[in-house]
Motif scaffolding. Structure first.
Motif, PDB file in Angstrom:
ATOM      1  N   ASN A  21      25.373  -6.554 -40.543  1.00 20.27           N
ATOM      2  CA  ASN A  21      24.973  -7.881 -40.082  1.00 20.27           C
ATOM      3  C   ASN A  21      23.599  -8.301 -40.594  1.00 20.27           C
ATOM      4  N   ASN A  22      23.021  -7.457 -41.461  1.00 21.22           N
ATOM      5  CA  ASN A  22      21.717  -7.756 -42.056  1.00 21.22           C
ATOM      6  C   ASN A  22      20.670  -8.087 -40.988  1.00 21.22           C
ATOM      7  N   VAL A  23      20.560  -7.201 -39.985  1.00 17.98           N
ATOM      8  CA  VAL A  23      19.629  -7.384 -38.878  1.00 17.98           C
ATOM      9  C   VAL A  23      18.600  -6.267 -38.932  1.00 17.98           C
ATOM     10  N   SER A  24      17.333  -6.634 -38.898  1.00 14.63           N
ATOM     11  CA  SER A  24      16.254  -5.642 -38.894  1.00 14.63           C
ATOM     12  C   SER A  24      16.007  -5.148 -37.465  1.00 14.63           C
ATOM     13  N   ALA A  25      15.325  -4.033 -37.362  1.00 12.26           N
ATOM     14  CA  ALA A  25      14.967  -3.502 -36.047  1.00 12.26           C
ATOM     15  C   ALA A  25      14.071  -4.484 -35.300  1.00 12.26           C
ATOM     16  N   GLU A  33      15.594  -8.327 -26.382  1.00 10.94           N
ATOM     17  CA  GLU A  33      14.416  -8.260 -25.521  1.00 10.94           C
ATOM     18  C   GLU A  33      14.054  -6.843 -25.085  1.00 10.94           C
ATOM     19  N   VAL A  34      13.887  -5.976 -26.073  1.00  7.31           N
ATOM     20  CA  VAL A  34      13.355  -4.637 -25.835  1.00  7.31           C
ATOM     21  C   VAL A  34      12.240  -4.399 -26.855  1.00  7.31           C
ATOM     22  N   PRO A  35      11.329  -3.497 -26.560  1.00  9.24           N
ATOM     23  CA  PRO A  35      10.271  -3.215 -27.530  1.00  9.24           C
ATOM     24  C   PRO A  35      10.836  -2.671 -28.849  1.00  9.24           C
ATOM     25  N   TYR A  36      10.159  -3.028 -29.929  1.00  6.36           N
ATOM     26  CA  TYR A  36      10.534  -2.560 -31.263  1.00  6.36           C
ATOM     27  C   TYR A  36      10.612  -1.037 -31.295  1.00  6.36           C
ATOM     28  N   THR A  37       9.677  -0.373 -30.642  1.00  7.35           N
ATOM     29  CA  THR A  37       9.650   1.094 -30.634  1.00  7.35           C
ATOM     30  C   THR A  37      10.881   1.681 -29.937  1.00  7.35           C
ATOM     31  N   THR A  38      11.447   0.936 -28.992  1.00  7.52           N
ATOM     32  CA  THR A  38      12.669   1.392 -28.319  1.00  7.52           C
ATOM     33  C   THR A  38      13.836   1.397 -29.303  1.00  7.52           C
ATOM     34  N   ILE A  39      13.941   0.340 -30.103  1.00  8.68           N
ATOM     35  CA  ILE A  39      14.996   0.284 -31.121  1.00  8.68           C
ATOM     36  C   ILE A  39      14.840   1.460 -32.078  1.00  8.68           C
ATOM     37  N   LEU A  40      13.610   1.719 -32.500  1.00  8.80           N
ATOM     38  CA  LEU A  40      13.371   2.840 -33.422  1.00  8.80           C
ATOM     39  C   LEU A  40      13.770   4.169 -32.799  1.00  8.80           C
ATOM     40  N   SER A  41      13.498   4.345 -31.511  1.00 11.78           N
ATOM     41  CA  SER A  41      13.862   5.610 -30.859  1.00 11.78           C
ATOM     42  C   SER A  41      15.373   5.770 -30.764  1.00 11.78           C
ATOM     43  N   TRP A  42      16.110   4.659 -30.605  1.00 10.10           N
ATOM     44  CA  TRP A  42      17.579   4.732 -30.612  1.00 10.10           C
ATOM     45  C   TRP A  42      18.074   5.082 -32.005  1.00 10.10           C
ATOM     46  N   LYS A  44      16.576   6.746 -34.301  1.00 12.53           N
ATOM     47  CA  LYS A  44      16.237   8.134 -34.641  1.00 12.53           C
ATOM     48  C   LYS A  44      16.973   9.129 -33.744  1.00 12.53           C
ATOM     49  N   ALA A  45      17.771   8.632 -32.821  1.00 10.25           N
ATOM     50  CA  ALA A  45      18.523   9.457 -31.867  1.00 10.25           C
ATOM     51  C   ALA A  45      17.597  10.245 -30.953  1.00 10.25           C
ATOM     52  N   ASP A  46      16.415   9.682 -30.680  1.00  5.46           N
ATOM     53  CA  ASP A  46      15.495  10.310 -29.733  1.00  5.46           C
ATOM     54  C   ASP A  46      15.851   9.942 -28.298  1.00  5.46           C
ATOM     55  N   ASN A  47      16.330   8.730 -28.113  1.00  2.75           N
ATOM     56  CA  ASN A  47      16.685   8.230 -26.783  1.00  2.75           C
ATOM     57  C   ASN A  47      18.035   7.535 -26.831  1.00  2.75           C
ATOM     58  N   TYR A  48      18.592   7.337 -25.650  1.00  4.35           N
ATOM     59  CA  TYR A  48      19.896   6.687 -25.499  1.00  4.35           C
ATOM     60  C   TYR A  48      19.712   5.485 -24.587  1.00  4.35           C
ATOM     61  N   PRO A  49      20.235   4.319 -24.968  1.00  5.06           N
ATOM     62  CA  PRO A  49      20.030   3.123 -24.134  1.00  5.06           C
ATOM     63  C   PRO A  49      20.802   3.180 -22.817  1.00  5.06           C
ATOM     64  N   ARG A  50      20.250   2.490 -21.834  1.00  9.77           N
ATOM     65  CA  ARG A  50      20.957   2.326 -20.562  1.00  9.77           C
ATOM     66  C   ARG A  50      22.148   1.403 -20.792  1.00  9.77           C
ATOM     67  N   ILE A  51      23.069   1.427 -19.850  1.00 11.47           N
ATOM     68  CA  ILE A  51      24.318   0.677 -20.012  1.00 11.47           C
ATOM     69  C   ILE A  51      24.067  -0.817 -20.193  1.00 11.47           C
ATOM     70  N   ASN A  52      23.060  -1.374 -19.523  1.00 10.41           N
ATOM     71  CA  ASN A  52      22.805  -2.811 -19.679  1.00 10.41           C
ATOM     72  C   ASN A  52      22.348  -3.134 -21.108  1.00 10.41           C
ATOM     73  N   LYS A  53      21.676  -2.207 -21.762  1.00  8.47           N
ATOM     74  CA  LYS A  53      21.251  -2.433 -23.149  1.00  8.47           C
ATOM     75  C   LYS A  53      22.417  -2.192 -24.111  1.00  8.47           C
ATOM     76  N   ILE A  54      23.316  -1.290 -23.762  1.00  8.05           N
ATOM     77  CA  ILE A  54      24.531  -1.116 -24.567  1.00  8.05           C
ATOM     78  C   ILE A  54      25.345  -2.410 -24.504  1.00  8.05           C
ATOM     79  N   ASP A  55      25.427  -3.006 -23.318  1.00 11.47           N
ATOM     80  CA  ASP A  55      26.099  -4.304 -23.164  1.00 11.47           C
ATOM     81  C   ASP A  55      25.440  -5.360 -24.045  1.00 11.47           C
TER      82      ASP A  55
END
Length: 75
Positions: A21-25, A33-42, A44-55
Motif C-alpha cells: 500500500n506504499n505506506v511509511s511507518a 494515532e500511535v507513536p512512530y516508535t510503537t510502529i517500529l517496535s511492531w 521489529k517484532a519487539d512488541n505486539y499490538p493490543r486488539i484495538n490497534k489490530i482492529d
C-alpha cells in the motif's frame, strides 16, 4: 501474552501490507494515532499490538484481522 512467533508473524504481515500500500511507518503512525516508535517496535517484532490497534490496522489496510495475525500460507 503473545509469544515471539506471533510477534514475528505480525511484523512480517504488517511489512507486507505497508509495502503493498506504499505506506511509511510515519504515515501509519499518524493514520492509526500511535507513536512512530510503537510502529517500529511492531515491525521489529519487539512488541505486539493490543486488539484495538489490530482492529485499527485492519481497518487502515481494509483487511481482515486474520491477515495481520495469522501466518500466510502459500500454495
Amino acid at each position: 501474552m503473545q509469544d515471539l512467533g506471533n510477534k514475528k508473524i505480525l511484523a512480517c504481515n504488517l511489512k507486507r501490507l505497508m509495502e503493498e500500500n506504499n505506506v511509511s511507518a510515519k504515515q501509519l503512525s499518524k493514520d492509526i494515532e500511535v507513536p512512530y516508535t510503537t510502529i517500529l517496535s511492531w515491525l521489529k517484532a519487539d512488541n505486539y499490538p493490543r486488539i484495538n490497534k489490530i482492529d485499527a490496522l485492519a481497518k487502515r489496510f481494509n483487511v481482515l484481522k486474520s491477515e495481520l495475525i495469522e501466518r500466510k500460507v502459500t500454495p
